[in-house]
Enzyme design. Structure first.
Site, PDB file in Angstrom:
ATOM      1  N   HIS A  52      -2.284 -24.262 108.067  1.00 25.54           N
ATOM      2  CA  HIS A  52      -1.470 -24.046 106.848  1.00 25.54           C
ATOM      3  C   HIS A  52      -0.560 -25.114 106.572  1.00 25.54           C
ATOM      4  CE1 HIS A  52      -2.712 -19.756 106.776  1.00 25.54           C
ATOM      5  NE2 HIS A  52      -2.703 -19.858 108.072  1.00 25.54           N
ATOM      6  N   ASN A  63      -2.774 -13.439 104.735  1.00 24.87           N
ATOM      7  CA  ASN A  63      -3.703 -14.387 104.022  1.00 24.87           C
ATOM      8  C   ASN A  63      -4.329 -13.596 102.792  1.00 24.87           C
ATOM      9  OD1 ASN A  63      -3.787 -16.458 106.000  1.00 24.87           O
ATOM     10  ND2 ASN A  63      -5.523 -15.726 106.892  1.00 24.87           N
TER      11      ASN A  63
END
Ligand code: HDE
Length: 723
Positions: A103, A176
């Site tokens: 990420h 997510n």
């Protein structure tokens, strides 16, 4: 950095200069005199009465010259005693902190969460009690595999992490844009990520799963098959961060004031609806504008078009969970909405861009362990591992235990405890008492059994074993559920993505092993992928592959099945030239604005064009900087001469070819026909394609209405072989 206070410009010294200083001053003055690059509106030197502040060192010492280091003579060596130079370079050298190992690439925004319905029946979480009450949030979206500088349109799952600054502390929902994950146990995470990121010897490919190591790992990890369906689907290439759903993924627990517990999955649903791009478009957007998502989020917020999501609880009891044919502790499974409907209990609006990317977006430290009274964990082994990992990561990235004092991470409710000292402690705790029990500090913070966080007393017992429960063993039913729930074009895209990715694997063994896994999901899927790879159909699924009863398709899992017509937040690009009909452009702009969309003009030069009635229209892009991949629908509005001229520009021809190949709705004047001819599209026309709108025979309102329906999926077989 101390907050610098405005100081008036120091008067120029009239004291005699040393020879060295004289030389330095002369050098500086000479540079300044010859300098034609003086910034508009400002000299490098502060003048009396300027609005600017005095430049200082980090110690607050005023700086007289920020352009020349201290030298022994004009051409002499630089002196070590130049503390201004040394401080500036030292700080620059330390500007980066380790990027997130996953990420790394992200964009974030401030906003608020508004409670829409009291959830007191299921949770005592303070921020979910009083309808109409708002609390601040900071939300970061990200890709997973790519490094910090990678492109936004990588095929990847997107992080959707929200920090809720509640009055009972920070709650971080680190989710997510897909409701399931690749693996069932946190111990596998480092291997999964190693396999997905660049190969360790060559450090490529960047931000892609289309390589041997990833698919080798997948072929040997059947529990990943459900998530594979999701990342091969269009969800992995969203049109905008504002057009994605979000999920907490794990089953969490809600706990009410009486201590009763309910299971919950958290969901975010975008107000703009979901939308994705097509793969060829994603590849081209990455070249044309690697910051496509980041820019879109930033610009929407700057324009006051604030992104918004509904916050939903999907609750179910222990009894209901026991009746499902999957285990709710298994993060590779979702709870179909048909089994447990969503309850909309709040909304999130992002209405402010970060003031500083590093201070906020880079330093924000989300942590799954940040929960508030009323929200608790379950035994999901993936979640349990995360409870360790995030805090550990923050210590590494932010350099010590006081990262909670960085403004973006600070709770916005009072917080007091007896923790002290450590690297970069920012606050100044006062008093003698930093321990308890103590009799010396009657006003020192104390715990409270009534209001403090209480863990749900779930009974636990068992042998210590490294084992996975039998109830986690079905890896294929929900992969099949997802595939069967997609519309035909969406199924075709999953097939195409698998063919693309596996064609980038150079080991035939890897391709064949993945095919065998796909056969356990769906025979037809495996046969189609095999055909696209030029391989024989796999004969049988791998040994031991099992599936529960045939799943009933769930339309909520499809993007297209639940899409509503809209152009809200979308962009239309119009090709214009000198002689363009200005009234038509104005009418289009008005019609789009009424539909919540915007118009951007693409012209042969950035200075814009002169319309047929002699007015200048400013351009948003020059031709080669504004390809049609940047827009949701396009309009071709050249003058008759302009149409012929544009047909000699590859960028203009590709604009049209790509818009057609990406199934976009195209409005055009007959003057644009040379572009179709040059693009090899002379056979196409409105008779056979509802997405081609000829103006002015049809109106701009017609165009806006058709464009709101989205892409022309029926065109797809004309532009790509669908296996
Ligand atoms: Fe993460 N994950 N993760 N993850 N994750 C990180 O924490 C980790 C997982 C997610 O915008 C890291 O601060 C482990 C699932 C998001 O800053 C790290 C496991 C889900 C973000 C980490 C998982 C996520 C991260 C790296 C397996 C969806 C970005 C930097 C047990 C529910 C947050 C950091 C942001 C970030 C570990 C699996 C979402 C290394 C060990 C499942 C959105 O701590």
């Amino acid at each position: 950095m101390p907050k610098s206070t405005p100081r008036s410009s120091a008067p120029r010294s009239s004291a005699p200069l040393s020879p060295a200083e004289r030389a330095q001053a002369a050098d500086h003055d000479t540079t300044a005199a010859a300098d034609t690059l003086t910034p508009p509106g400002g000299e490098l030197q502060l003048q009396a009465g300027d609005a600017a502040e005095q430049l200082t060192t980090n110690q607050g010492v005023p700086i007289g010259d920020n352009q020349n280091s201290l030298k022994a003579g004009p051409r002499g060596p630089v002196l070590l005693q130049d503390f201004i130079l040394r401080e500036k370079l030292m700080h620059f050298d330390h500007e980066r902190i380790p990027e997130r190992v996953v990420h790394a690439r992200g964009s974030a925004a401030h906003g608020y969460f508004e409670c829409l319905e009291s959830c007191a029946d299921v949770t005592m979480a303070d921020f979910l009690q009083r309808p109409g009450e708002k609390i601040p949030v900071f939300t970061r979206f990200s890709t997973v595999a790519g490094n910090k500088g990678s492109s936004d349109l990588a095929r990847d799952v997107r992080g959707f992490a929200v920090k809720f600054y509640t009055q009972q502390g920070n709650f971080d929902l680190v989710g997510n844009n897909m409701p399931v994950f690749f693996i069932q146990d946190a111990i596998k995470f480092p291997d999964l990520i190693h396999a997905a990121k660049q190969d360790p010897d060559r450090e490529f490919p960047q931000a892609q799963t289309a390589h041997d190591t990833f698919w080798d790992y997948i072929s040997l990890t059947p529990e990943s098959l459900h998530m594979v369906m999701w990342i091969m689907s269009d969800r992995a290439i969203p049109r905008s961060l504002r057009m994605m759903e979000g999920f907490g993924v794990h089953t969490f627990r809600l706990v009410d004031a009486e201590g009763r517990s309910t299971f919950v999955k958290f969901h975010w649903r975008p107000k703009l609806g979901m939308q994705s791009v097509v793969w060829d478009e994603a590849v081209k957007i990455n070249g044309a504008d690697p910051d496509f998502h980041r820019r879109d989020l930033w610009n929407a917020i700057e324009a006051g078009d604030f992104p918004e999501w509904e916050f939903c609880l999907q609750t179910f009891t222990q009894d209901e969970a026991d009746g499902f044919d999957f285990d709710v502790l298994d993060a590779t499974k979702l709870v179909p909405e048909e089994l447990a409907p969503l309850r909309v209990v709040g909304r999130m609006v992002l209405d402010r861009n970060p003031a500083n990317f590093f201070a906020e977006t880079e330093q924000v430290a989300y942590c799954t362990a940040n929960v508030v009274p009323g929200i608790d964990f379950t035994n999901d082994p993936l979640l349990q591992g995360r409870l360790f990992s995030y805090l550990d990561t923050q210590l590494k990235r932010l350099g010590g235990p006081n990262f909670h004092q960085i403004p973006i991470n600070q709770p916005k409710c009072p917080f007091h405890n007896l923790q002290r000292d450590g690297h970069m402690r920012m606050d100044v705790p006062v008093g003698q008492v930093n321990y308890e029990p103590s009799s010396l500090g009657p006003d020192v913070a104390r715990a409270s059994a009534d209001f403090g966080y209480r863990t749900f007393p779930a009974p636990e017992a068992g042998e210590q074993l490294r084992i996975r429960p039998e109830s986690f063993a079905d890896h294929y039913s929900q992969a099949r559920l997802f595939f069967l729930s997609q519309t035909e074009p969406e199924q075709g895209h999953i097939v195409a993505a698998l063919i693309f990715e596996l064609s980038k694997c150079f080991l035939p063994r890897v391709r064949e092993a993945v095919l065998a896994r796909l056969a356990a999901v769906d025979d037809r899927l495996a046969a189609r992928v095999a055909a696209g790879l030029g391989l024989a159909e796999p004969q049988s699924p791998p040994k031991g592959a099992r599936r529960a009863a045939e799943p009933a398709p769930s339309p909520m899992l499809s993007i297209l099945a639940k899409a509503q017509p809209t152009l809200q937040g979308r962009k239309v690009g119009a090709l214009v030239t000198d002689g363009t009909d200005g009234a038509l452009v104005a009418a289009l702009k008005t019609a789009l604005a009424a539909a919540g969309a915007s118009l951007e003009l693409v012209a042969p030069t950035i200075a814009g064009v002169v319309t047929a009635d002699g007015k200048r229209l400013a351009a948003d892009h020059r031709l080669d900087g504004g390809p049609s991949v940047l827009f949701d629908a396009v309009a071709l509005l050249p003058s008759p001469e302009g149409g012929f001229e544009l047909a000699t520009e590859a960028a203009a021809v590709n604009f049209v070819r790509d818009a057609f190949a990406h199934l976009k709705v195209i409005a055009y004047l007959p003057a644009a026909e040379p572009l179709f001819v040059k693009g090899g599209l002379s056979g196409v026309g409105p008779g056979s394609d509802p997405g081609l709108i000829v103006l002015p025979a049809r109106s701009v309102d017609d165009f806006v209405r058709v464009a709101a329906e989205g892409r022309i999926w029926a065109r797809e077989p004309q532009v790509r072989k669908v296996f």
